[in-house]
Write an enzyme that holds these catalytic residues in place. Structure first.
Site, short mmCIF file in Angstrom:
data_model
loop_
_atom_site.label_atom_id
_atom_site.label_comp_id
_atom_site.label_asym_id
_atom_site.label_seq_id
_atom_site.Cartn_x
_atom_site.Cartn_y
_atom_site.Cartn_z
N ARG A 18 0.72 -1.02 0.06
CA ARG A 18 -0.12 0.00 0.17
C ARG A 18 0.88 1.28 -0.05
NH1 ARG A 18 -3.03 1.97 3.08
NH2 ARG A 18 -4.73 2.61 1.86
N THR A 172 -17.79 4.66 17.66
CA THR A 172 -18.89 5.36 18.38
C THR A 172 -20.05 4.22 18.24
OG1 THR A 172 -18.21 7.53 18.00
CG2 THR A 172 -20.42 7.37 18.84
N HIS A 193 -7.51 7.21 5.93
CA HIS A 193 -7.17 6.35 4.71
C HIS A 193 -6.01 6.11 4.32
CE1 HIS A 193 -9.27 4.66 1.28
NE2 HIS A 193 -9.77 5.65 0.70
N ASP A 197 -8.59 0.90 4.08
CA ASP A 197 -9.47 0.79 3.04
C ASP A 197 -10.66 0.46 3.69
OD1 ASP A 197 -7.54 2.06 1.44
OD2 ASP A 197 -6.46 0.08 1.02
#
Length: 223
Positions: A18, A172, A193, A197
């Site tokens: 990534r 939450t 991000h 992902d």
């Protein structure tokens, strides 16, 4: 809380699959995203009632256990390098009803449910009357959990003014509600991000759903 040196592993960006996504979302197009879904806890609630467990600390345990299973939710920047913590601990909010304010507390994570609950209970007792936002310095290796037990929401978003290099996810949870044969609890997840992902969020949700469904097996195997 006694300061504990947390173990971690450095990411070799040159070989990381990534690396391009990380670079773009960290520097060129700084981006976080949030997602709200609902999880069926119908099998969880009767077990908690039968055994006298409180809902919130058990949910904190299950979320933390799920987070620690997935590398994407344990990343941070340390000394200019991307790392993955061996373990992350929950920072969770606790309401003070008399002032309608809250404190952010941390119970050190243990995979063993009984040990985690012991940590949680010690922290709860120690800071029961402490109204500070942070009664103690939170650990470096953390993520965030908060609760809105008064609202069954369909969407929830945090707006963080500057999240540069802050990769810890935030969860939450809301008021659960019966719907047909299900009891659905809303949960919002916000991530950076650069390190996470949509597929990673989906994998974590699947893990948490599995834990809520099989909670009796998970806990009874440890106590």
């Amino acid at each position: 809380m006694e300061k504990i040196t947390a173990a971690y592993r450095k990411i070799n960006l040159a070989d990381w699959k990534r690396k391009e996504h990380f670079s773009v979302y960290r520097s060129q197009m700084k981006c976080s995203f949030s997602l709200t879904t609902k999880i069926d806890i119908a099998k969880m609630l009767p077990f908690l009632k039968e055994n006298g467990y409180k809902f919130y600390p058990v949910m904190i345990y299950l979320i933390t256990r799920a987070v620690n299973k997935h590398e994407a939710f344990k990343m941070a920047m340390k000394e200019g390098e991307l790392i993955v913590w061996d373990c992350v601990n929950p920072i969770y909010t606790v309401l003070h009803s008399e002032t309608e304010t809250f404190s952010a507390l941390t119970a050190l994570y243990e995979e063993d449910f009984k040990k985690f609950m012991a940590n949680y209970n010690v922290v709860e007792e120690r800071y029961a009357d402490n109204l500070h936002f942070f009664p103690e310095q939170p650990p470096e290796n953390h993520f965030n959990i908060s609760a809105l037990p008064w609202i069954n929401f369909d969407s929830f978003n945090l707006h963080i003014a500057d999240f540069t290099d802050y990769f810890a996810p935030s969860f939450t949870i809301g008021k659960y509600q019966k719907q047909a044969d299900e009891i659905l609890m809303p949960i919002a997840i916000q991530v950076h991000h650069a390190v996470c992902d949509g597929i990673h969020v989906a994998q974590l949700i699947a893990t948490l759903e599995e834990y809520c469904k099989n909670i009796e097996t998970i806990i009874k195997s440890q106590v």
